[in-house]
Design a protein around this motif. Structure first.
Motif, PDB file in Angstrom:
ATOM      1  N   ALA A  29       0.875  -1.184   0.000  1.00 27.00           N
ATOM      2  CA  ALA A  29       0.000   0.000   0.000  1.00 27.00           C
ATOM      3  C   ALA A  29       0.905   1.225   0.000  1.00 27.00           C
ATOM      4  O   ALA A  29       1.874   1.293   0.762  1.00 27.00           O
ATOM      5  N   ILE A  30       0.604   2.169  -0.865  1.00 28.21           N
ATOM      6  CA  ILE A  30       1.374   3.408  -0.930  1.00 28.21           C
ATOM      7  C   ILE A  30       0.779   4.390   0.070  1.00 28.21           C
ATOM      8  O   ILE A  30      -0.414   4.699   0.026  1.00 28.21           O
ATOM      9  N   LEU A  31       1.626   4.858   0.969  1.00 24.04           N
ATOM     10  CA  LEU A  31       1.191   5.774   2.033  1.00 24.04           C
ATOM     11  C   LEU A  31       2.049   7.033   1.995  1.00 24.04           C
ATOM     12  O   LEU A  31       2.861   7.278   2.884  1.00 24.04           O
ATOM     13  N   GLY A  32       1.907   7.801   0.954  1.00 19.51           N
ATOM     14  CA  GLY A  32       2.714   9.013   0.818  1.00 19.51           C
ATOM     15  C   GLY A  32       4.166   8.666   0.583  1.00 19.51           C
ATOM     16  O   GLY A  32       4.496   8.041  -0.412  1.00 19.51           O
ATOM     17  N   ARG A  33       5.022   9.025   1.520  1.00 15.46           N
ATOM     18  CA  ARG A  33       6.460   8.758   1.389  1.00 15.46           C
ATOM     19  C   ARG A  33       6.864   7.405   1.955  1.00 15.46           C
ATOM     20  O   ARG A  33       8.043   7.099   2.037  1.00 15.46           O
ATOM     21  N   ARG A  34       5.877   6.617   2.355  1.00 13.75           N
ATOM     22  CA  ARG A  34       6.166   5.281   2.889  1.00 13.75           C
ATOM     23  C   ARG A  34       5.384   4.237   2.105  1.00 13.75           C
ATOM     24  O   ARG A  34       4.331   4.524   1.547  1.00 13.75           O
ATOM     25  N   ILE A  35       5.914   3.025   2.106  1.00 15.53           N
ATOM     26  CA  ILE A  35       5.258   1.881   1.492  1.00 15.53           C
ATOM     27  C   ILE A  35       5.035   0.852   2.592  1.00 15.53           C
ATOM     28  O   ILE A  35       5.957   0.531   3.346  1.00 15.53           O
ATOM     29  N   ALA A  36       3.816   0.365   2.679  1.00 13.51           N
ATOM     30  CA  ALA A  36       3.497  -0.686   3.642  1.00 13.51           C
ATOM     31  C   ALA A  36       3.539  -2.020   2.905  1.00 13.51           C
ATOM     32  O   ALA A  36       3.039  -2.136   1.789  1.00 13.51           O
ATOM     33  N   VAL A  37       4.157  -3.017   3.512  1.00 16.24           N
ATOM     34  CA  VAL A  37       4.309  -4.339   2.904  1.00 16.24           C
ATOM     35  C   VAL A  37       3.788  -5.373   3.894  1.00 16.24           C
ATOM     36  O   VAL A  37       4.100  -5.315   5.081  1.00 16.24           O
ATOM     37  N   ARG A  38       2.986  -6.327   3.388  1.00 16.30           N
ATOM     38  CA  ARG A  38       2.465  -7.382   4.258  1.00 16.30           C
ATOM     39  C   ARG A  38       2.388  -8.695   3.490  1.00 16.30           C
ATOM     40  O   ARG A  38       2.362  -8.721   2.263  1.00 16.30           O
ATOM     41  N   ASP A  39       2.322  -9.778   4.215  1.00 19.28           N
ATOM     42  CA  ASP A  39       2.137 -11.116   3.655  1.00 19.28           C
ATOM     43  C   ASP A  39       0.640 -11.304   3.449  1.00 19.28           C
ATOM     44  O   ASP A  39      -0.138 -11.238   4.400  1.00 19.28           O
ATOM     45  N   SER A  40       0.224 -11.558   2.223  1.00 20.69           N
ATOM     46  CA  SER A  40      -1.213 -11.647   1.940  1.00 20.69           C
ATOM     47  C   SER A  40      -1.892 -12.811   2.649  1.00 20.69           C
ATOM     48  O   SER A  40      -3.082 -12.748   2.953  1.00 20.69           O
TER      49      SER A  40
END
Length: 67
Positions: A29-40
């Motif tokens: 997920a793109i959160l401005g200047r950060r990217i969130a990464v998760r195991d689906s």
């Protein structure tokens, strides 16, 4: 951080290279200047967290993976 507190479900996307049948993929997920990464596979598990990385670091990582 817990997945559902970082971004709404609609913000998450998975790579077109992921195998959809087995559910073995990473979503971002793109959160401005950060990217969130998760195991689906674990996206809705309360105990599972999310990795947050700076957008520039994520871009550098993808560049290395793609080369």
């Amino acid at each position: 951080m817990k997945p559902n507190t970082v971004a709404p479900q609609s913000a998450w996307s998975k790579s077109s290279y992921s195998s959809g049948a087995e559910g073995n993929c990473v979503t971002t997920a793109i959160l401005g200047r950060r990217i969130a990464v998760r195991d689906s596979k674990l996206a809705f598990e309360e105990e599972q967290g999310v990795l947050l990385v700076q957008a520039r670091a994520w871009a550098d990582f993808l560049g290395l993976v793609r080369s």
